[in-house]
Design an enzyme around this catalytic site. Structure first.
Site, PDB file in Angstrom:
ATOM      1  CB  CYS A  98      -0.967  -0.149   1.185  1.00  0.00           C
ATOM      2  SG  CYS A  98      -0.156  -0.216   2.813  1.00  0.00           S
ATOM      3  CG  HIS A 349      -3.880   0.509   4.861  1.00  0.00           C
ATOM      4  ND1 HIS A 349      -3.344  -0.287   3.825  1.00  0.00           N
ATOM      5  CD2 HIS A 349      -5.065   1.288   4.340  1.00  0.00           C
ATOM      6  CE1 HIS A 349      -4.084  -0.079   2.707  1.00  0.00           C
ATOM      7  NE2 HIS A 349      -5.255   0.887   2.959  1.00  0.00           N
TER       8      HIS A 349
END
Length: 1047
Positions: A98, A349
């Site tokens: 990510c 994340h």
């Protein structure tokens, strides 16, 4: 409908008044329950297991109403993968990539960078044959193709695995996002500098590069020196600050150089106190501001994340910070915010908020998902809602208009403000024709895939609709009307037919057949009675067999069951009558019955009746693959005792000898009357019969006499051998190698196994077999050489042998057959340096086999699996001895085992206990005199062998490990056993520290039964983060070995 068991009992209630020979068709139909009323929909909550006419709750509910066509398939709508109008394309997260996706989206929205990349020369793409897949090679080619797909792809998201693979990134490991940004821009700058087009050489510098100087002023002479430098991003410290202006101000503030950090002034030619600060000279069009959220914690020795709020403006005035241009306006507009969700620096994340340069709209890019923000405003939303590990949760400060506040933003991207221009070329970038051709090729593949998925959905829907019509039509025909022909179909098959998720196979009735080839009565509950018309349609469509109709009801099975059930009902009365008759005296001829059989005859009768019942169940076991016994015997199994392994199976077998005759043991049989025997024989027609005049087995009488004679001989032999080898039996006056006896220069060796077996015979001569030979070849190698040295026997190998005096060896030679004598000799010589002693064996030692044996022994210690080791936790030196005290309260089974294995001799004292009037007391191991005395007492016992079983100590735990597992994996096991984080563990074995976490236990010398000492540092407060933090203690390789560093 009544429960299944009640239905089964009701089906056979008629047997109380009907004998097997009186059975008629109506009784057969009652047994098969064919005339039970059919259940109506809504009356049963679920299918009635015992009623063959119940066709409710078998899966028909899903088909009888109107059905949404989406229920006929499990294929997602391919259009859900299609890019919506006026939206951007997402990027697939390949595991932990990510952080890569966020930067790719930010760079894609940099129109100048995208335009420049499209201008890069790409002969491979220009000459590509669209009949094959395009595979970029260089970083520029990958980025070109990726940006073209992001711009004009029809897909909702695309796969960046080509670029990630070209960079050599580990998709399963999350890396430092800021480091990735720096390295990738450096790599891209180097790649573009090699392009043939000169205008592309400085693209990265023109977009991201600014100028500043480190200016140092000497406090002594006032001399100023400047060191110019370039930057691609400004790294701003956020600790202790609330807004971006404070961070930039601190970045440019003056720093004092004094003490050991003084500056060498060239004018003064000496180290002087000075001041140093950074002067900004020029700023790039795209200004990257790195907020230093991830900092090194000196106390814990690893990185941590600063989750403090920082406010930043939508418009940033940088003029006041530029050297010599404080009066000029230099306005930047916020164009991207990169967010890290999570409280740890090693997990979480990454997402990106990016402003569209063409429309001014804000978008959130979260891997595959892209979302347009409402009202052309940046909305950070739930990205700020992270879990807190501490109780005190800092509140989000209020932000003024035009400002935003975040505790997760780690990078801000500002672009220089430009006046709006009517020139559309500034805000539009066209994909070159050679790249558009590749994008069209990918779009064509996507459309083909969508068309294929749509066709598959349509086929599934059409098939489901056809099945729907078939089920609705057939289900109405399934119930068989009274008086009309019918057939039986397996219930399980009907359920699978109505379950659209499984493929419908042909009908298989073979499992339901009895030994006569008809429908077994016990299987009728697992089948359903259907009309002949419905059965014809099902067999026509699906095939199978054999078909079972009203002529398939088995009269033989019903008759056999009737007989068994009647006997069961009569058994209770007969049992009482037999018990009464046995107590009476009788005259006339009697019959021998085993006492054990008589005690358990009712139980055996039940079992016999059950067997008779099972004989009618699945007699065709070869057809259906099952044995004759099914779980239907559970009905009466609760009445039977569990028994032991040698439980009696046949009545009267307990008085039958091995030769088939009457047993000679009169105490195990009883004489009963003819009346009793007649009743018993009705239940056991195949039982052995012995009349009162039957003579016992002659062979058994002969064998019994021979056995008595042999026992007498064995007792005499054992007594004679014991008297000749009395010291060997009592283990007294035994020679030892450690202290060689004075009156002999030779000792003889036999296997310890021989001595143990001989002692068993001496103790119990009638229960054990006499020992006839001494197998000394067990101690020899294939070449006939001895396998042990004198030193090895002293150091532990003596546990395999027993030493004999020469006089004992003469007796052994006379009493037993010895295959090979083995002896050890002592030679004493006088030399100038003093007397020496040498020891030799006969046969000689075989060095080749000895070395091979030692090598294999060491190899076994290095290649073990599922072995036990012990972890001993050491707290303080003062407590080590106390912690090391053995735990005496071992399990009773262990104690009994050792007691049987090593019987106590007279006046033996356990070294772990001191004897007193109050009973045994534990010796303190810290008392050296007591410990030494205990050691002496063990030595004096000589041959009494102490158990080699490891005694667990306090503070010690056993772990199961393998030789090929790493030290890191062992530390994880220790963490769960002792609640000590891996980085707080200091492990050692035999005084040697274990530090290489990647090494295997075998290579570190950890062998089965090893004891590893654990010394724990002070524990950390957050135990839940141990696994995550442990990754930090491993050497951080970062992007080592990837394409970002030129590999």
């Amino acid at each position: 409908m009544a429960p299944r068991i009640q239905l089964e009992k009701a089906a056979w209630r008629w047997v109380e008044t009907v004998k097997p020979e009186e059975i008629k068709q109506e009784h057969i139909e009652l047994a098969y329950r064919v005339n039970l009323p059919a259940c109506k929909r809504g009356a049963c909550r679920r299918n009635c297991k015992g009623n063959p006419n119940c066709l409710v709750g078998i899966g028909e509910q899903a088909w009888l109403g109107e059905i949404d066509e989406n229920a006929f398939h499990n294929i997602d709508d391919p259009n859900s993968e299609r890019r919506e109008k006026n939206t951007f394309v997402g990027l697939t997260n390949l595991g932990a990539t990510c952080y890569v996706n966020t930067f790719l989206q930010v760079w894609f929205h940099n129109l100048e960078l995208r335009r420049s990349l499209y201008q890069c020369h790409n002969s491979r793409a220009q000459e590509h044959n669209i009949e094959s897949d395009y595979e970029p090679q260089s970083i520029c080619e990958h980025l070109q193709y990726l940006f073209a797909l992001l711009q004009n792809s029809n897909r909702k998201y695309i796969d960046p695995s080509g670029l990630v693979k070209a960079l050599g990134l580990d998709t399963g490991q999350q890396q430092d996002a800021q480091e990735f940004s720096k390295l990738f821009l450096t790599l891209l700058e180097d790649t573009l500098s090699k392009q043939k087009n000169p205008s592309l050489h400085n693209v990265i510098q023109r977009q991201f590069c600014g100028q500043f100087s480190y200016v140092t002023v000497c406090n002594q002479c006032g001399r100023s020196s400047a060191l110019p430098s370039r930057f691609y991003e400004l790294e701003l410290n956020i600790q202790g600050h609330k807004n971006l202006t404070e961070c930039v101000t601190e970045f440019l503030k003056e720093e004092k150089l004094d003490g050991e950090n003084r500056y060498f002034c060239e004018s003064c030619q000496a180290k002087q106190s000075a001041t140093r600060r950074i002067q900004l000279h020029s700023l790039p069009p795209t200004l990257n501001l790195q907020l230093m959220r991830f900092v090194f914690d000196r106390q814990t020795g690893h990185k941590k994340k600063l989750n403090t709020f920082i406010s930043f403006p939508e418009q940033l005035e940088m003029g006041p910070f530029l050297e010599g241009k404080q009066d000029q306006k230099c306005v930047y507009e916020l164009s991207a915010v990169l967010i890290h969700r999570g409280i740890s620096a090693y997990s979480g994340h990454y997402i990106a908020h990016v402003k569209d340069a063409r429309t001014g709209d804000w978008y959130k890019f979260n891997d595959e998902e892209t979302e347009k923000m409402e009202g052309k405003k940046l909305q950070l939303g739930i990205e700020e809602d992270i879990a807190e590990t501490v109780k005190s949760q800092s509140r989000k400060p209020k932000c003024s208009k035009g400002y935003h506040c975040s505790r997760n933003a780690y990078m801000l991207v500002y672009k220089v403000h430009k006046e709006e221009s009517s020139d559309p070329s500034r805000t539009s970038v066209d994909v070159p024709a050679f790249l558009q051709r590749l994008v069209d090729q990918d779009n064509h593949k996507f459309e083909e895939w969508c068309s294929e998925m749509a066709d598959m959905r349509k086929q599934s829907v059409d098939k489901g609709k056809a099945k729907h019509e078939e089920v609705k039509e057939l289900y109405e025909l399934l119930p068989a009307k009274d008086g009309e022909p019918y057939e039986f179909i397996p219930l399980d098959w009907l359920k699978k037919w109505l379950d659209d998720s499984t493929a419908t196979k042909e009908i298989d009735n073979s499992l339901f057949l009895c030994s006569h080839g008809k429908l077994h009565p016990d299987k009728v509950g697992e089948s359903r009675k259907v009309s002949l018309q419905a059965a014809d349609l099902l067999y026509e469509h699906y095939g199978g067999g054999p078909r079972l109709n009203n002529s398939s009801l088995c009269k033989e099975c019903v008759g056999q069951r009737c007989r068994v059930l009647r006997l069961k009902n009569q058994l209770s009365e007969d049992s009482k009558e037999v018990s009464s008759l046995v107590k009476r005296t009788f005259s006339g001829e009697g019959y021998w019955v085993g006492k054990a059989s008589l005690r358990s005859w009712r139980q055996l009768a039940l079992e016999q009746l059950e067997e008779d019942e099972h004989e009618t169940k699945h007699g065709n076991s070869q057809t259906n693959g099952q044995g004759p016994h099914t779980n239907n015997s559970k009905e009466f199994s609760t009445e039977l005792s569990e028994g032991n392994e040698d439980e009696m199976k046949t009545f009267n077998e307990d008085i039958v000898c091995c030769h088939g005759g009457l047993s000679i043991l009169e105490t195990e049989r009883k004489l009963v009357s003819y009346e009793v025997w007649t009743k018993l024989r009705a239940y056991f027609p195949k039982a052995p019969e012995f009349t009162q005049n039957q003579e016992p087995c002659r062979q058994c009488i002969t064998l019994e006499q021979e056995e008595k004679d042999n026992e007498a001989v064995s007792k005499m032999m054992a007594l004679d051998q014991k008297n000749q080898l009395l010291n060997l039996f009592h283990e007294k006056n035994r020679p030892t190698l450690a202290k060689w006896p004075q009156d002999t220069d030779v000792l003889y060796i036999v296997p310890l196994f021989f001595v143990d077996e001989w002692r068993k015979f001496i103790r119990r001569p009638t229960k054990s077999s006499p020992v006839s030979n001494v197998s000394n070849t067990l101690l020899l190698c294939p070449h006939g050489g001895f396998m042990f040295t004198y030193d090895s026997l002293i150091n532990g190998d003596a546990q395999h042998i027993a030493l004999l005096w020469p006089s004992e060896w003469e007796v052994i030679n006379r009493l037993f057959i010895v295959d090979q004598p083995i002896s050890i000799h002592c030679f004493k010589q006088s030399t100038p340096s003093g007397p020496t002693t040498q020891y030799t064996t006969q046969p000689d030692l075989c060095w080749e086999c000895r070395e091979s044996f030692l090598f294999q022994q060491q190899r076994d210690l290095r290649e073990y699996t599922q072995a036990t080791i012990y972890i001993r936790k050491v707290v303080e030196d003062q407590r080590m001895l106390k912690e090391a005290a053995p735990e005496i309260n071992v399990s009773s089974s262990e104690a009994e085992e050792e007691k049987d294995e090593h019987p106590k001799v007279d006046e033996e004292k356990d070294p772990d206990f001191g004897q007193s009037e109050d009973g045994p007391k534990r010796l303190k191991l810290s008392d050296s005199s007591a410990a030494s005395a205990a050691a002496v007492s063990v030595t004096k016992l000589g041959g009494i062998r102490r158990s080699t079983r490891h005694r667990k100590l306090r503070g010690e735990k056993a772990l199961i490990v393998s030789a090929n597992q790493t030290l890191k994996e062992l530390k994880i096991q220790i963490m769960h056993a002792f609640s000590v984080a891996p980085f707080d563990q200091n492990l050692s074995i035999n005084g040697k520290s274990l530090t290489n976490d990647s090494a295997t236990l075998g290579s570190l010398g950890v062998i089965p039964e090893s004891i590893i000492c654990l010394k724990a540092d002070e524990p950390i407060a957050d135990y839940a983060a141990m696994d995550d933090v442990y990754q930090v203690r491993m050497p951080e390789e970062g992007f080592k070995g990837t394409g970002l560093l030129g590999h």
